[in-house]
Design a protein around this motif. Sequence first.
Motif, PDB file in Angstrom:
ATOM      1  N   ARG A   1      93.873  49.996  11.044  1.00  0.00           N
ATOM      2  CA  ARG A   1      94.903  48.989  11.294  1.00  0.00           C
ATOM      3  C   ARG A   1      94.901  47.945  10.199  1.00  0.00           C
ATOM      4  O   ARG A   1      93.855  47.616   9.670  1.00  0.00           O
ATOM      5  CB  ARG A   1      94.674  48.353  12.657  1.00  0.00           C
ATOM      6  CG  ARG A   1      94.990  49.354  13.724  1.00  0.00           C
ATOM      7  CD  ARG A   1      94.538  48.959  15.077  1.00  0.00           C
ATOM      8  NE  ARG A   1      94.837  50.046  15.977  1.00  0.00           N
ATOM      9  CZ  ARG A   1      94.165  50.277  17.081  1.00  0.00           C
ATOM     10  NH1 ARG A   1      93.168  49.489  17.414  1.00  0.00           N
ATOM     11  NH2 ARG A   1      94.492  51.276  17.838  1.00  0.00           N
ATOM     12  N   CYS A   2      96.080  47.461   9.885  1.00  0.00           N
ATOM     13  CA  CYS A   2      96.213  46.666   8.664  1.00  0.00           C
ATOM     14  C   CYS A   2      96.682  45.250   8.922  1.00  0.00           C
ATOM     15  O   CYS A   2      97.287  44.944   9.933  1.00  0.00           O
ATOM     16  CB  CYS A   2      97.163  47.379   7.709  1.00  0.00           C
ATOM     17  SG  CYS A   2      96.553  49.006   7.292  1.00  0.00           S
ATOM     18  N   VAL A   3      96.400  44.402   7.947  1.00  0.00           N
ATOM     19  CA  VAL A   3      96.680  42.985   8.034  1.00  0.00           C
ATOM     20  C   VAL A   3      98.168  42.688   8.174  1.00  0.00           C
ATOM     21  O   VAL A   3      98.561  41.673   8.691  1.00  0.00           O
ATOM     22  CB  VAL A   3      96.075  42.240   6.814  1.00  0.00           C
ATOM     23  CG1 VAL A   3      96.885  42.518   5.566  1.00  0.00           C
ATOM     24  CG2 VAL A   3      95.932  40.767   7.072  1.00  0.00           C
ATOM     25  N   GLU A   4      99.009  43.598   7.727  1.00  0.00           N
ATOM     26  CA  GLU A   4     100.448  43.390   7.887  1.00  0.00           C
ATOM     27  C   GLU A   4     100.868  43.521   9.348  1.00  0.00           C
ATOM     28  O   GLU A   4     102.021  43.377   9.672  1.00  0.00           O
ATOM     29  CB  GLU A   4     101.250  44.422   7.090  1.00  0.00           C
ATOM     30  CG  GLU A   4     101.126  44.278   5.586  1.00  0.00           C
ATOM     31  CD  GLU A   4      99.851  44.903   5.071  1.00  0.00           C
ATOM     32  OE1 GLU A   4      99.128  45.575   5.841  1.00  0.00           O
ATOM     33  OE2 GLU A   4      99.558  44.712   3.888  1.00  0.00           O
ATOM     34  N   ALA A   5      99.907  43.840  10.212  1.00  0.00           N
ATOM     35  CA  ALA A   5     100.171  44.016  11.643  1.00  0.00           C
ATOM     36  C   ALA A   5     100.840  45.353  11.943  1.00  0.00           C
ATOM     37  O   ALA A   5     101.434  45.538  12.987  1.00  0.00           O
ATOM     38  CB  ALA A   5     100.970  42.872  12.244  1.00  0.00           C
TER      39      ALA A   5
ATOM     40  N   ASN B   1     103.079  52.885   2.188  1.00  0.00           N
ATOM     41  CA  ASN B   1     101.747  52.541   1.670  1.00  0.00           C
ATOM     42  C   ASN B   1     101.735  51.190   0.972  1.00  0.00           C
ATOM     43  O   ASN B   1     102.772  50.706   0.518  1.00  0.00           O
ATOM     44  CB  ASN B   1     101.293  53.591   0.637  1.00  0.00           C
ATOM     45  CG  ASN B   1     101.254  54.984   1.200  1.00  0.00           C
ATOM     46  OD1 ASN B   1     102.199  55.757   1.031  1.00  0.00           O
ATOM     47  ND2 ASN B   1     100.186  55.311   1.881  1.00  0.00           N
ATOM     48  N   ASN B   2     100.558  50.636   0.844  1.00  0.00           N
ATOM     49  CA  ASN B   2     100.319  49.521  -0.067  1.00  0.00           C
ATOM     50  C   ASN B   2      99.433  50.026  -1.188  1.00  0.00           C
ATOM     51  O   ASN B   2      98.328  50.527  -0.942  1.00  0.00           O
ATOM     52  CB  ASN B   2      99.607  48.365   0.640  1.00  0.00           C
ATOM     53  CG  ASN B   2     100.588  47.370   1.220  1.00  0.00           C
ATOM     54  OD1 ASN B   2     101.746  47.317   0.823  1.00  0.00           O
ATOM     55  ND2 ASN B   2     100.120  46.563   2.152  1.00  0.00           N
ATOM     56  N   PHE B   3      99.932  49.914  -2.391  1.00  0.00           N
ATOM     57  CA  PHE B   3      99.167  50.282  -3.589  1.00  0.00           C
ATOM     58  C   PHE B   3      99.873  49.541  -4.710  1.00  0.00           C
ATOM     59  O   PHE B   3     100.744  50.074  -5.387  1.00  0.00           O
ATOM     60  CB  PHE B   3      99.191  51.799  -3.786  1.00  0.00           C
ATOM     61  CG  PHE B   3      98.078  52.357  -4.662  1.00  0.00           C
ATOM     62  CD1 PHE B   3      97.311  51.538  -5.490  1.00  0.00           C
ATOM     63  CD2 PHE B   3      97.803  53.727  -4.651  1.00  0.00           C
ATOM     64  CE1 PHE B   3      96.298  52.064  -6.279  1.00  0.00           C
ATOM     65  CE2 PHE B   3      96.790  54.258  -5.435  1.00  0.00           C
ATOM     66  CZ  PHE B   3      96.042  53.439  -6.253  1.00  0.00           C
TER      67      PHE B   3
ATOM     68  N   TYR C   1      90.504  44.733   7.929  1.00  0.00           N
ATOM     69  CA  TYR C   1      91.911  44.851   7.560  1.00  0.00           C
ATOM     70  C   TYR C   1      92.066  45.774   6.350  1.00  0.00           C
ATOM     71  O   TYR C   1      91.145  45.933   5.540  1.00  0.00           O
ATOM     72  CB  TYR C   1      92.506  43.468   7.282  1.00  0.00           C
ATOM     73  CG  TYR C   1      92.678  42.657   8.555  1.00  0.00           C
ATOM     74  CD1 TYR C   1      93.585  43.078   9.538  1.00  0.00           C
ATOM     75  CD2 TYR C   1      91.921  41.524   8.799  1.00  0.00           C
ATOM     76  CE1 TYR C   1      93.727  42.368  10.715  1.00  0.00           C
ATOM     77  CE2 TYR C   1      92.066  40.800   9.980  1.00  0.00           C
ATOM     78  CZ  TYR C   1      92.973  41.233  10.940  1.00  0.00           C
ATOM     79  OH  TYR C   1      93.114  40.538  12.107  1.00  0.00           O
ATOM     80  N   GLY C   2      93.264  46.355   6.274  1.00  0.00           N
ATOM     81  CA  GLY C   2      93.525  47.416   5.305  1.00  0.00           C
ATOM     82  C   GLY C   2      93.174  47.094   3.873  1.00  0.00           C
ATOM     83  O   GLY C   2      92.756  47.981   3.119  1.00  0.00           O
ATOM     84  N   PHE C   3      93.321  45.829   3.465  1.00  0.00           N
ATOM     85  CA  PHE C   3      93.144  45.534   2.042  1.00  0.00           C
ATOM     86  C   PHE C   3      91.707  45.726   1.562  1.00  0.00           C
ATOM     87  O   PHE C   3      91.467  45.847   0.360  1.00  0.00           O
ATOM     88  CB  PHE C   3      93.681  44.132   1.695  1.00  0.00           C
ATOM     89  CG  PHE C   3      92.967  42.971   2.344  1.00  0.00           C
ATOM     90  CD1 PHE C   3      91.853  42.414   1.757  1.00  0.00           C
ATOM     91  CD2 PHE C   3      93.446  42.417   3.535  1.00  0.00           C
ATOM     92  CE1 PHE C   3      91.216  41.322   2.332  1.00  0.00           C
ATOM     93  CE2 PHE C   3      92.817  41.328   4.118  1.00  0.00           C
ATOM     94  CZ  PHE C   3      91.696  40.776   3.524  1.00  0.00           C
ATOM     95  N   LYS C   4      90.722  45.758   2.499  1.00  0.00           N
ATOM     96  CA  LYS C   4      89.343  46.003   2.070  1.00  0.00           C
ATOM     97  C   LYS C   4      89.153  47.443   1.575  1.00  0.00           C
ATOM     98  O   LYS C   4      88.214  47.736   0.842  1.00  0.00           O
ATOM     99  CB  LYS C   4      88.364  45.761   3.232  1.00  0.00           C
ATOM    100  CG  LYS C   4      88.306  44.342   3.741  1.00  0.00           C
ATOM    101  CD  LYS C   4      87.817  43.350   2.714  1.00  0.00           C
ATOM    102  CE  LYS C   4      86.313  43.367   2.497  1.00  0.00           C
ATOM    103  NZ  LYS C   4      85.910  42.264   1.573  1.00  0.00           N
TER     104      LYS C   4
HETATM  105 MO   LIG Z   1      97.256  45.753   3.756  1.00  0.00          MO
END
Ligand SMILES: [Mo]
Length: 308
Positions: A128-132, A71-73, A224-227
């Motif tokens: 899908r996320c910006v980290e690809a 995860n990203n958090f 992208y995921g960060f939104k």
């Molecule tokens: Mo992300």
Amino acid sequence: MPRYRFSEPPARLITPKSVLLNRRSVMAGMGAAGLAAGLPRAGRADSLDAEPWPDSTDDTQTSYEVATGYNNFFEFGTSKEDPAEHAHRLETDPWSVEVSGHAHAPGEIGIEDILSDFDLEERVYRHRCVEAWSKVVPWIGFPLKDLLARFDPTSDAKYVEFETLYDPDQMPNQEGDDIDWPYREGLRMDEAMHPLTLLAVGMYGEVMPNQNGAPIRLVVPWKYGFKSIKSIVNIRLVSERPVSSWEARAPREYGFYANVNPEVRHPRWHQATERRLHDGGRIATEKFNGYGEEVAHLYEGMDLTENF
Ligand SMILES: [Mo]
Ligand SMILES: Nc1nc2c(c(=O)[nH]1)N[C@H]1C(S)=C(S)[C@@H](COP(=O)(O)O)O[C@H]1N2
């Protein structure tokens, strides 16, 4: 209130059977959510009373273990393993969300009222996320527009700004400066009112695990995921375009729109492909993450290279 006209999501994006949560098991589970973070599904006390979900995307679903273990958090650290390890420190009961700004009826709503008042349908979204890398997660949630309607936005509400909880005691990496805390995100009003924009309160038939943004997070599947901001406490209806935390930190790298777009490079990497977490395989990334039919009209006439 300005009227927004959108068709409902097409059937392929919603499970045919509308799955209502058993409110009592949700309520009983909220307190246990923190303790249960990271445990395998069978061991969790906070299962939601939901039917098994039929497939509504042809992409393979990510396993629960991967979806909750990678995860990203950033509030809990910057590595992909940090959230699963540390997010149990987050206390999600009690919790409330304040809706303020350009609204006829600004106010606060508690998580229990959110869980009982809104239709919770289980839906499958490709994410899908910006980290690809990409995950396919079956979220439980409801359209953000349903919550906003309750607070009756005025015609001055042009954008929506979201904020995550700020509490370094619970979120230790907020002591650092990886982000200008609290984590902030924003949407244009028509994006916020689109029926595919969800507030998610669970996944895989369970109350939202802490590392995935308990008790309530955004899911914007074409961006992208960060939104998709986690653990939201503030929603502000504003007239000016808000600046998201990532945009503030690196404006050349992260734009306000952040629509998934294989044709637009991130300055430090291309965004034409993504690595699927379920098998490590690489596939071509689709524009708008495959939701172009539903959302491309929102950006008609805009240069998406300029407005990345
Ligand atoms: Mo992300
Ligand atoms: N508050 C907060 N929300 C956040 C983040 C974060 O660091 N803090 N990371 C974002 C990023 S970069 C991604 S890719 C997704 C990851 O969601 P997931 O862990 O459920 O896959 O959450 C987003 N929401």
